[in-house]
Design an enzyme around this catalytic site. Structure first.
Site, short mmCIF file in Angstrom:
data_model
loop_
_atom_site.label_atom_id
_atom_site.label_comp_id
_atom_site.label_asym_id
_atom_site.label_seq_id
_atom_site.Cartn_x
_atom_site.Cartn_y
_atom_site.Cartn_z
N ASP A 16 0.77 -1.25 0.00
CA ASP A 16 0.00 0.00 0.00
C ASP A 16 0.80 1.30 0.00
O ASP A 16 0.29 2.32 -0.45
CB ASP A 16 -0.98 -0.01 1.19
CG ASP A 16 -2.08 1.05 1.05
OD1 ASP A 16 -2.36 1.45 -0.09
OD2 ASP A 16 -2.64 1.47 2.07
N HIS A 56 2.29 3.68 7.17
CA HIS A 56 2.14 4.53 5.99
C HIS A 56 0.93 5.46 6.02
O HIS A 56 0.67 6.16 5.04
CB HIS A 56 2.15 3.68 4.71
CG HIS A 56 1.08 2.62 4.67
ND1 HIS A 56 1.30 1.35 5.12
CD2 HIS A 56 -0.20 2.65 4.25
CE1 HIS A 56 0.20 0.63 4.96
NE2 HIS A 56 -0.74 1.40 4.44
#
Ligand SMILES: [Zn+2]
Length: 1022
Positions: free
Chosen positions: A197, A448
Site C-alpha cells: 500500500d 504509511h
C-alpha cells in the site's frame, strides 16, 4: 482512546514483559562453525533451502499456475485509531476489527488443510497473540510450522517509504521480526517483503530489505505510466540494485509489481465488505453461475499472465480489513479452485489454480532461472493518473512529522543509556524505567498513514498521544541511568516544550544544573538555549570554570512570545554527558541587544569566522552567502511563497489534499515581497529576525564556529478565510547553473539525482509541472553546478524540488479545505483544539551549507547526523543525594574510551537481552562522495576496549534486523542482466578489526559484562 484503555498488559506487544523487550535470549553463538552450519553448507551445495519454502504447494510445470494469496491489509491506524481497529470499535466510521479477523482466519485455516493465509502487521498480531490461550497458541504455532499461516514483511507496521528515516525503519522492522523470531523461531521468519500500500517506493527501503535478508519484495502502487510500460515490456518483475555503494548483491532485491495493486480481480471479491456474487455451483439453482465464473477466470488468468515472464501469476485475494468473516472468502475460493482445476480434465484447460503465498510464488519465479533486468532508481513520485501526484503527503502534518523525528532522537538516547547503565537503568531510585513503550510508539508512527500525515485528525492526535505516553517511561530510565553514571540522585526534569521556549524550572529557579547528553560517537559543541525569567547568570562547566553566557532579549517583543533566553556553549564528550551549573547573579539586569547598522552601510550582515550572510536593505531578504574558508560567494535570495491549492479544473477534477499536491497554477504567490527585520548581535549569537506576515516569520542565525547558516521558520496558522487552501514553501533562488538537476536523499542515507520533467526508465508525459517534480526530502536536498554546492538540511521529512535552474524549494506547511478522494475523507485542516482552533503554527529549521562540490559531503553528512541525533538536555536543581555511599559525583562522562572516526555512525546501541546488547555501526559516506578528506574509504575499528561501562565478552554478527546470524543466512540468488555478482563469504569475525565499507551497516549481538566501577566511578574515563 482514553488513557485507561492503554493499561499495562493491554498494550500491543508488552503483555508479557515486565522490564525490557527481551524474553528468550538470542544469545551469540561461538565463532567455531557449528554442526548446523556444516549441515547448512550441505544444503547450499544441494541447492535446497531452509524451512518455509519446503512447505510450498505443488505446482504444474507445464501449465499457467495462478497463486491465490489470501490476505488482509490492516492499517495500524488510518480512519480509526490502532485500538479502534484492533477491537472493532466505531464501525460507523469503517467496518474493521482485527481481533475478529485473526480469530476467524485461524478457524478457517483449521477447517481445510489446503488453505493458506498471510499476515503482515505485527503490531496487531502480537497484541492478539498475547490474548490467546496456551492451547490456541499451540494450534497457531502448528499452522505456522506447516506454512498454512505465513508471515510476510513482519515489521511492527508496513512503514511509509517517503517520510521515514532509515534508522526508524530498521528499528520498526527489528521490533516486529524480533517478535516472530522469539515466538515462532525460523518457521515464522518472513522471506518476502510486502509493501502493498505505501504510496511510492524508495530505493533505500529496498536496500534495507536486502540487507535484512529478504529474498524478494512485492508492492502494489507505482506510477500509472510506468506500470503500463512495464506490463508491455514484461518488466513487472526485476532485480532492484538499491545501492550505488554496496557491492552487489548486498543491496540487490528481487522486486515484483502486483498485477492489481493488492485487491482481488473484478467480480471476485468474497469478503463481507464486498457485493460480488458468491460461487453458485448447484446446476439446478436459478442462480447457478459456476460455468460463467470459470470461463471469466480462465480469461482473466491468461490476460494477466501475458504481462509476466514465467508460467506463474499471483492474485491478491483480500484487501483492507478483509477476512473478518473468513469463511465467506475461503468457502468461495475452495469452490473456485475446485471448479477451475476440474477444467484440466474436462476441457484440457492449461490453468492450474492453488492456494499459495508470496514466498511460494517467489520460489517458483526463482526456480524459473531467468535473467532479470535491473532497476537502479526509485519509484517516486507516484501518480495514479494524470494530474494525480501523491506528493502532498511528503509534507502533510509537519508538526507530527517533527514530533516523530524528535521521538526517534529521544528513543536512541533512551536505548543508549539503557545499554550503558545496564539493569540499573530499568530499576532504580526513580522507579521502573522502560524503553519498550517508546520503541513501540515510534514503530507505530512509521506506518504509511501515520508519519505520512494521511490519517484522520483524531487518529493523528492518538499517534501524538502514543508518543507522549512513550516518553514517560524513558524519562524514568534516563533518570535512573544519569543518577548511576553521575553518582548523584537529582530531581531530574525534562522540558518537553523547549521548542516553544517553555521550561518551568529554568524560568523560575535561581540556581540549577543542566546535563547535556550527546548520543553521537564524537564530541560535540552545542549551543544551549534555555528560557529564563531575565537577569544575569553565571554558568560553570563540569570543571567549575566559568564559561561565557548571555541572556538574549529580543528588543521590543513581548516576553510571552519571546521569553529571554540564556545561551551558553556546551562541550559534550562522545556518547556521554557534561553537567553545567547555572546560577543567577543578583541585582544585575541584562541589556536588550539592539543593533544599529552604521549609517553608511545599510546592508545587514551576520558573520562568523566561516560564513557571512548578507541581507538586502530594501527587502530584508537574504541575498548572499559566503563561505569564507573556501572563498566562495553565492547570491541566494530566500523567501516564502504559497501555492493556491487546486479545487479541480477543466483538466481534471483532482483537488489538492492530504495525499495529493496539485496547485492551481505553477507560479506560487509570495507571502510578502519584503520582510521587516530586526538584528540581534552578541558575542554568542547573531540573528536576523524577519517578519513576513502575521503568520510567517523567520530567524536567520549564526553561532560562533558554526559552518552552516540556520534558518528557523515559523509558519501558521495558515489563514484560509479567503476560501483558498494554501501550501507554503521556502524557496532559495541562486545563480547556479544546474541543468535541470537536483539531488535528494533516500530515507536520510544515499543520494539520488533528480531531473526536472524526467524519469530514468520511461519517457514521461508530464501533466503537473510542479507536483510532478516533487520528491521526498528526508534529510537533505542540494543543487550544484559541479563547482559549488548549496545544500539544505531539514529537521523532518518534507517535499522538495528545483523547478527552475539554480532554485530549490521545500514545502514547510499546508492547509487544505477539500478532501482529495483517496479515502481519508477529511480535508487537511489541522485546526487544533478539537477542530475549533485557529490552525496549527509550525516551527522548524533549515540548515544551509555552501561548499565546493568536492568537499560538500563531509559537511552535510556530519551535520545531518548531528541533526537527527541531537543532544538531550536534562535539568535539575542540584544538591542531590549520592547514588551510593562513597561514590564520587561525576560531572562529565563518556561511554567510549575513544571517539569514533567521522566516517562511523553509531546507529544502534540498545539492550537486547539480560546480558546482550544490540550494536549497529555504519559507514556514513558513499563511494566517491568525499575524495578530498578520504572519508569515503573503508574504515576499521577495534571493538574490544571501545566502551567504558561494559566489556564485550562475545560478539556475533547478524543480518540488519538482528533476526538471523549472518554466517547462517543465505538469500535466493537471481541473475541480473548485468551479470551474476560474485558471492562473498563472510570472513571470520575479529572484534579487534571490524571493517566498514562505504555505506555499510554492520549489526552485532554482543554478550557483555557491565563493569562494577560504573557504580563507584573509580575508573572514570574522563
Ligand atoms: Zn494501508
Amino acid at each position: 482512546m482514553g488513557a485507561d484503555a492503554r493499561a499495562a498488559g493491554d498494550r500491543a506487544g508488552s503483555g508479557r514483559r515486565a522490564v525490557g523487550p527481551w524474553t528468550s535470549s538470542f544469545a551469540p553463538r561461538p565463532l567455531l562453525p557449528s554442526l548446523a552450519f556444516l549441515f547448512f553448507l550441505l544444503l547450499v551445495v544441494l541447492g535446497a533451502r531452509a524451512a518455509r519454502y519446503e512447505t510450498c504447494p505443488k505446482v504444474q510445470p507445464d501449465m499457467l499456475n495462478v497463486h491465490l494469496v489470501a490476505h488482509t491489509h490492516d492499517d495500524v491506524g488510518w480512519l480509526k485509531t490502532v485500538d479502534q481497529y484492533f477491537y472493532g470499535i466505531h464501525n460507523d466510521i469503517q467496518r474493521a476489527g482485527v481481533q475478529y479477523i485473526l480469530d476467524s482466519v485461524v478457524s478457517s485455516l483449521l477447517a481445510n488443510p489446503t488453505r493458506r493465509f498471510i499476515y503482515v502487521e505485527i503490531a496487531f498480531f502480537a497484541r492478539w497473540w498475547y490474548q490467546q490461550t496456551k492451547a490456541k497458541q499451540e494450534v497457531v504455532r502448528d499452522l505456522v510450522r506447516q506454512g498454512r499461516l505465513e508471515f510476510a514483511n513482519g515489521g511492527w507496521v508496513m512503514n511509509d517509504e517517503a517520510s521515514t528515516h532509515y534508522g526508524a525503519i530498521i528499528d520498526q522492522m527489528t521490533l516486529g521480526l524480533r517478535f516472530l523470531e522469539d515466538t515462532f523461531g525460523i518457521d515464522g521468519r518472513p522471506h518476502v517483503a510486502w509493501h502493498i500500500d505505501p504510496f511510492g517506493h524508495s530505493r533505500e527501503q529496498a536496500s534495507l530489505f536486502a540487507q535484512m535478508g529478504f529474498d524478494g519484495f512485492f508492492f502494489g502502487r507505482l506510477d500509472y505510466q510506468d506500470k503500463a510500460i512495464r506490463e508491455q515490456m514484461l518488466e513487472m518483475e526485476q532485480v532492484w540494485r538499491a545501492s550505488t555503494s554496496l557491492k552487489p548483491p548486498a543491496a540487490d532485491l528481487f522486486t515484483g509489481v502486483l498485477p492489481n495493486m493488492y485487491n482481488p480481480p473484478k467480480d471476485l471479491c468474497w469478503d463481507m465488505l464486498c457485493d460480488d456474487k458468491p460461487v453458485v455451483d448447484n446446476p439446478y439453482s436459478p442462480e447457478y453461475n459456476a460455468d460463467k465464473l470459470v470461463k471469466y477466470f480462465l480469461e482473466l488468468a491468461a490476460a494477466q499472465g501475458r504481462h509476466y515472464r514465467t508460467n506463474h501469476t499471483i492474485m491478491t485475494m483480500g484487501s483492507d480489513f478483509h477476512y473478518e468473516n473468513a469463511n465467506m472468502w475461503f468457502k468461495n475460493l475452495d469452490k473456485l479452485i475446485q471448479l477451475v482445476n476440474a477444467q484440466q480434465q474436462a476441457s484440457g484447460s492449461r490453468v492450474h489454480v492453488l492456494y499459495s503465498t508470496p514466498a511460494c510464488y517467489l520460489r517458483e519465479l526463482n526456480k524459473a532461472n531467468l535473467t532479470w533486468s535491473v532497476k537502479q532508481d526509485d519509484f517516486f513520485p507516484y501518480a495514479d493518473g494524470p494530474h494525480q501526484f501523491w506528493t502532498g503527503y511528503f509534507s502533510s502534518r509537519p508538526a507530527l512529522k517533527r514530533y516523530e523525528r524528535l521521538s526517534y532522537n529521544f528513543l536512541q538516547v533512551c536505548k543508549q543509556l539503557e545499554a550503558l547503565a545496564g539493569p540499573a537503568a530499568n530499576v532504580g531510585p526513580y522507579g521502573s524505567g522502560d524503553s519498550t513503550p517508546l520503541r513501540e510508539a515510534v514503530a507505530v508512527l512509521q506506518h504509511h498513514d501515520a508519519v505520512s500525515g494521511t490519517s484522520r485528525q483524531h487518529v493523528a492526535d492518538d499517534y501524538a498521544f502514543q508518543l507522549a505516553e512513550g516518553w514517560g517511561p524513558c524519562e524514568v530510565l534516563l533518570s535512573n541511568a544519569l543518577a548511576l553514571l553521575s553518582g548523584s540522585k537529582e530531581n531530574f526534569t525534562y522540558c518537553r516544550e523547549l521548542n516553544v521556549s517553555v521550561c518551568p524550572l529554568s524560568q523560575t529557579a535561581a540556581r540549577f544544573q543542566v546535563t547535556i547528553y550527546n548520543p553521537l560517537g564524537r564530541k560535540v559543541n552545542w549551543m544551549v538555549r534555555l528560557p529564563v525569567r531575565g537577569g544575569v547568570f553565571s554558568v560553570r562547566d563540569p570543571n567549575g570554570t566559568t564559561v561565557p553566557s548571555e541572556v538574549v532579549i529580543l528588543p521590543g517583543s513581548n516576553s510571552q512570545e519571546h521569553p529571554p533566553e540564556l545561551l551558553f556553549s556546551a562541550s559534550v564528550p562522545a556518547l556521554g554527558f557534561s553537567t553545567y551549573s547555572v546560577s543567577r547573579v543578583p541585582k544585575r539586569t541584562p541589556k536588550a541587544h539592539t543593533y544599529r547598522p552604521r549609517p553608511w552601510s545599510r546592508v545587514l550582515v551576520i558573520q562568523n569566522e566561516h560564513i557571512r550572510a548578507s541581507f538586502n536593505p530594501d527587502t530584508g531578504l537574504l541575498m548572499k552567502i559566503e563561505n569564507l574558508d573556501q572563498n566562495l560567494l553565492l547570491p541566494v535570495r530566500q523567501a516564502f511563497f504559497w501555492y493556491n491549492a487546486s479545487t479541480g479544473d477543466y483538466l481534471s477534477p483532482q483537488v489538492s489534499g492530504a495525499y495529493i499536491f496539485r496547485p492551481n497554477q505553477p507560479e506560487p504567490l509570495p507571502v510578502r515581497r519584503w520582510a521587516e527585520t530586526r538584528l540581534v548581535k552578541t558575542a554568542l549569537v547573531q540573528e536576523v529576525h524577519q517578519n513576513f506576515s502575521a503568520w510567517c516569520s523567520q530567524v536567520v542565525r549564526l553561532y560562533p564556529g558554526q559552518r552552516h547558516l540556520e534558518l528557523e521558520w515559523t509558519v501558521g496558522p495558515i489563514p484560509v478565510g479567503d476560501g483558498w487552501g494554501k501550501e507554503v514553501i521556502s524557496r532559495f533562488d541562486t545563480t547556479l547553473e544546474t541543468d535541470g538537476r537536483f539531488y535528494t536523499d533516500s530515507n536520510g542515507r544515499e543520494i539520488l539525482e533528480r531531473r526536472r520533467n524526467y524519469r530514468p526508465t520511461w519517457d514521461l508525459s508530464q501533466t503537473e509541472p510542479v507536483a510532478g517534480n516533487y520528491y521526498p526530502v528526508n534529510s537533505r536536498i542540494y543543487i550544484t553546478d559541479g563547482n559549488m554546492q548549496l545544500t539544505v538540511l531539514t529537521d523532518r521529512s518534507q517535499g522538495g524540488s528545483s523547478l527552475s535552474d539554480g532554485s530549490l524549494e521545500l514545502m514547510v506547511h499546508r492547509r487544505l479545505l477539500k478532501d482529495d478522494a483517496r479515502g481519508v475523507g477529511e480535508p487537511l485542516q489541522e485546526a487544533g483544539l478539537d477542530g475549533w482552533g485557529p490552525g496549527l503554527w509550525v516551527r522548524g529549521r533549515h540548515l544551509l551549507l555552501l561548499d565546493t562540490a568536492r568537499t560538500a559531503a563531509a559537511g552535510h553528512r556530519l551535520l545531518a547526523e548531528k541533526e537527527v541525533l541531537a543532544p538531550q538536555i536534562v535539568l535539575a536543581l542540584g544538591g542531590g543525594a549520592p547514588y551510593r555511599l562513597g561514590a564520587a559525583p561525576r560531572t562529565q562522562f563518556s561511554g567510549l574510551h575513544q571517539e569514533l572516526p567521522p566516517t562511523v555512525h553509531l546507529l544502534t546501541l540498545a539492550r537486547w537481552g539480560p546480558e546482550t546488547l544490540l550494536l549497529r555501526l555504519e559507514h556514513q559516506f558513499a563511494v566517491g562522495e568525499d575524495t578530498v578528506g578520504n572519508l569515503s574509504s573503508p574504515v576499521t575499528l577495534d571493538l574490544r576496549n571501545l566502551f567504558s561501562t561494559f566489556t564485550i565478552t562475545h560478539l556475533q554478527e547478524t543480518m540488519l534486523a538482528a533476526n538471523q546470524a549472518r554466517d547462517l543466512a543465505s538469500r535466493l540468488r537471481w541473475t541480473p542482466s548485468t551479470g551474476l555478482p560474485t558471492q562473498t563469504t563472510p570472513s571470520l569475525l575479529d572484534p579487534a578489526a571490524i571493517t566498514l565499507q562505504p555505506m555499510e551497516i554492520r549489526t552485532f549481538l554482543a554478550s557483555v559484562e557491565w563493569k562494577e566501577d560504573i557504580y563507584t566511578h573509580s575508573d572514570a574515563p574522563l
